[in-house]
Motif scaffolding. Structure first.
Motif: not given
Length: 271
Positions: A49-58
């Motif tokens: 899985c990929l979390d784009i724009g996750c910041g400090p955790r997402g």
């Protein structure tokens, strides 16, 4: 007040001492609805899985639990400060990389799920973002987006300090070219991109004085303070007075508010 200047092409939320905590509280408050979305998508053990724009955790923590030790989660962001915080708290099956949401160096067709939350509404050009997400997704994999509609950010009883801060938040995002109504057309955009079996699940969170998210609006304004002042939306003195008045109102046990509506939209990449 009218906008004195337009600041396009950057994310208006600023680094300050409380910004990572604000994002954590927001993420925790939305977690039950994130889990429902992941249930409906069917994310399970072994997924990549990929979390784009996750910041400090997402949502990397939620994905980590779902994919298990046999799976892998990547968080992608451009902000080095957020990435440093994320890496310091990363589970063994999660890694964080610096990269551009519009064109990362990650290999094509390498993820079962590519997710973005509040990226398209702030970065702009959602069609291009969806194309990049599709490039990174394997055939039959899922692209999922979550985007807001700020019109439901309302409190009861009404209060002028709340109204002033709401107008400042919406004006600050609009002043940098963000679209806080993207939720309304997100389903159409995802279908037009060519994803199949597109699903649509809006949700709305209600908040009381005793709930962790009670300070959402004032804390968001504090993270937007520089942009609000530069755009001429509020003066420093009136901003401080509105923050104090709003927080006093939100501390009343009889006050409630609704957050922005979030549209969860996801679909499968054709085989």
């Amino acid at each position: 007040m009218t906008h004195a200047t337009t600041f396009e092409g950057h994310y208006p939320l600023e680094h300050r001492a409380g910004e990572i905590e604000r994002l954590r509280v927001q993420g925790d408050g939305m977690a039950p609805d994130m889990l429902t979305m992941l249930d409906r998508i069917g994310v399970g053990p072994g997924w990549r899985c990929l979390d784009i724009g996750c910041g400090p955790r997402g949502i990397t923590d939620l994905l980590s639990e779902r994919v298990g030790p046999g799976g892998h989660v990547v968080g992608l962001d451009m902000d080095e400060q957020h990435l440093a915080h994320a890496r310091a708290h990363a589970p063994a099956n999660v890694e964080f990389v610096r990269g551009d949401a519009f064109g990362s160096d990650l290999p094509a067709r390498s993820f079962d799920l590519v997710h973005m939350r509040f990226v398209a509404s702030t970065a702009g050009d959602p069609e291009r973002l969806i194309r990049e997400a599709m490039r990174l997704t394997r055939s039959g994999g899922v692209v999922a987006l979550q985007e807001p509609d700020g019109s439901t950010l309302n409190c009861d009883p009404p209060h002028p300090a709340w109204d002033s801060l709401k107008a400042a938040v919406l004006g600050a995002f609009a002043g940098v070219g963000a679209d806080l109504t993207l939720a309304r057309r997100l389903f159409r955009l995802v279908r037009q991109a060519g994803l199949e079996d597109v699903q649509y699940r809006p949700f709305l969170i209600g908040v009381r004085s005793i709930d962790p998210m009670v300070d959402y609006l004032p804390s968001t304004v504090e993270s937007l303070r520089g942009t609000i002042i530069r755009l001429g939306l509020m003066r420093e003195a009136e901003l401080s007075a509105a923050l104090a008045g709003c927080r006093a109102h939100l501390s009343d046990p009889g006050t409630t508010f609704t957050m922005y509506t979030v549209a969860q939209v996801w679909g499968r990449k054709p085989g």
